[in-house]
Design an enzyme around this catalytic site. Structure first.
Site, mmCIF file in Angstrom:
data_model
loop_
_atom_site.group_PDB
_atom_site.id
_atom_site.type_symbol
_atom_site.label_atom_id
_atom_site.label_comp_id
_atom_site.label_asym_id
_atom_site.label_seq_id
_atom_site.Cartn_x
_atom_site.Cartn_y
_atom_site.Cartn_z
ATOM 1 N N SER A 155 18.400 82.233 21.083
ATOM 2 C CA SER A 155 17.274 81.184 21.436
ATOM 3 C C SER A 155 16.477 80.971 20.422
ATOM 4 O O SER A 155 16.945 80.246 19.301
ATOM 5 C CB SER A 155 15.612 82.204 22.720
ATOM 6 O OG SER A 155 15.109 81.375 23.032
ATOM 7 N N ASP A 364 0.592 70.361 6.818
ATOM 8 C CA ASP A 364 1.706 70.169 5.560
ATOM 9 C C ASP A 364 2.234 71.569 5.603
ATOM 10 O O ASP A 364 3.408 72.099 4.567
ATOM 11 C CB ASP A 364 0.854 70.666 4.013
ATOM 12 C CG ASP A 364 0.060 72.423 4.386
ATOM 13 O OD1 ASP A 364 -0.192 72.353 5.709
ATOM 14 O OD2 ASP A 364 -0.255 72.063 2.884
ATOM 15 N N HIS A 417 18.263 81.542 30.651
ATOM 16 C CA HIS A 417 18.094 81.386 29.084
ATOM 17 C C HIS A 417 18.159 82.848 28.765
ATOM 18 O O HIS A 417 18.711 83.209 27.153
ATOM 19 C CB HIS A 417 16.386 81.247 29.165
ATOM 20 C CG HIS A 417 16.002 81.530 27.732
ATOM 21 N ND1 HIS A 417 16.377 80.221 26.965
ATOM 22 C CD2 HIS A 417 15.726 82.401 26.569
ATOM 23 C CE1 HIS A 417 16.028 80.310 25.562
ATOM 24 N NE2 HIS A 417 15.530 81.585 25.228
#
Length: 440
Positions: A155, A364, A417
């Site tokens: 993952s 940023d 998953h």
């Protein structure tokens, strides 16, 4: 940005169920961009076949856990994907910075900083870019500069390995990824538009399988909307927090976990029917936001490069009215979507509300991927992507795989998953065979 060997100490080997294990502790810079940076400690556990712990010819494999914000596996038995790896490799289970025994982040530890700004500045150094630099420092320390190792990532761990391939490909001889082929060209909003749709599909399947739960869920939501319900730890069980239990629907057995919870919700108390104590305890245990705050506070930053995530999942939610909570209407559970409301409902996260907001508005963030470098990749990669994955959309995974040379992608709907945990030996064995094939 200089990477070098770092101060290191380790224990002796302990033998346990055909394995030999020893603990490693590394002192690494908090901020690799500054030579005078304070240090943090990163922990990793070495695991090797018990009969081969002195075999220095064994190649190394380093494991990156999913999350963000969760530690590596703690082996409890010899089996699964770890046993498969130990047939051919010496395995390093890395606790990514801020998790497990690696200067772990908890509300208690963040309380050391006096202001939310200081907390946010500290946490800004706990993304994949710093995790990869830690791994490279550890490789230099254990193997030396010239000897690469294989990376395996589950993952979010796969996201980390794509960052590794972007900026330090020389450190990797091969890469295995399970359920973690990230979209490398999209903003967070594009990811959530796909995952919301996939969560809706999971809801449809859940209610088809357990149609009786639709009315039960409506009753629970009505009860929560009419009164304040406090969980054992002191947090609030709001309709939104209950809705977020759909996080489990993307894993094998997740439908059953949610159904078994819902069917035992009620008990007759002195004033009539009320939510049962064991139900409330289990609700609390199904979410790890209090105990693994990185998963909440830094979750959306795993997508952000040069822009603010600004609670992307919460904003995209408005495009999906099926997730609205309306009296008498069917409740659709949500998935891996983080929202600012969590900083209220989860009691131990409340002191971090301002810190989380600062990080959500931070614009940023540095780069996580180098598309040009990935486009000329020479490191063999073998990955499995799950067709019905509700956390890492197959559409974005496929686009990434096509962008990167020497990338074998196995697409399957056999697992959810959490396939690595359910059938890891088969998955890892298949991927390792492909990794060793003459051509990828």
């Amino acid at each position: 940005m200089k990477i070098s060997a770092v101060p290191h100490r380790c224990s002796g080997f302990r033998h346990f169920k055909k394995m030999a294990m020893r603990d490693h502790y590394f002192q690494v810079p908090l901020d690799y961009a500054h030579e005078q940076s304070p240090e943090i400690e990163v922990f990793a556990r070495e695991v090797v076949d018990g009969k081969r712990c002195s075999d220095e010819t064994l190649p190394w494999m380093v494991f990156f856990q999913g999350g963000p914000g969760f530690p590596a596996n703690r082996p409890m038995d010899y089996g699964g994907w770890i046993a498969e790896v130990l047939k051919t490799h010496r395995l390093l289970l890395l606790d990514q910075r801020g998790t497990g025994l690696s200067s772990r982040i908890l509300p208690q530890s963040l309380a050391q900083w006096k202001t939310p700004e200081q907390q946010a500045d500290y946490l800004s150094h706990f993304r994949a870019d710093s995790i990869v630099r830690d791994a490279e420092s550890i490789r230099y320390t254990l193997l030396g500069r010239e000897k690469p190792w294989t990376g395996i990532g589950q993952s979010f761990g796969g996201f980390c390995l794509l960052t590794y391939l972007s900026f330090h490909p020389e450190g990797l001889s091969g890469v295995l990824i399970t359920g973690g082929v990230a979209g490398i060209k999209q903003r967070a909003e594009e990811n959530y538009r796909l995952t919301y749709q996939k969560v809706l599909e999971k809801n449809e399947a859940f209610y088809r399988h357990y149609p009786e739960d639709e009315e039960r869920v409506k009753d629970i939501v009505a009860y929560l909307g009419a009164r304040e319900v406090t969980l054992p730890s002191g947090g609030r069980l709001s309709p939104r927090r209950f809705q977020a239990l759909g996080l489990c629907l993307g894993g094998d057995g997740g439908f059953e976990q949610l159904h078994y919870l819902i069917e035992k919700a009620w008990i007759e108390g002195k004033d009539g029917m009320e939510l049962a104590y064991d139900f409330l305890v289990e609700v609390e245990q199904m979410h790890a936001f209090d105990t693994n705050p990185v998963f909440c506070i830094l979750h959306e930053s795993i997508y952000a490069e040069g822009y603010a995530s600004s609670w992307a999942a919460e904003r995209v939610r408005q495009e999906f009215p099926d997730f609205s909570i309306r009296p008498g209407a069917r409740l659709n559970f949500t998935g891996e979507m983080i929202g600012p409301w969590m900083l209220e409902d989860f009691v131990y996260l409340r002191p971090l509300k301002d810190c989380a907001e600062i990080l959500a508005q931070k614009d940023d963030w540095g780069r996580l991927y180098d598309l040009d470098q990935l486009a000329k990749n020479q490191v063999p990669i073998a990955a499995i992507s799950y067709y019905e994955d509700m956390y890492v959309p197959i559409e974005l995974s496929r686009e990434t795989a096509l962008h990167i040379p020497h990338f074998y992608q196995w697409v399957s709907n056999e697992w959810e998953h959490n396939g690595l945990g359910k059938d890891g030996a088969k998955i890892v064995s298949t991927l390792m065979d492909r990794l060793m094939a003459p051509r990828l």
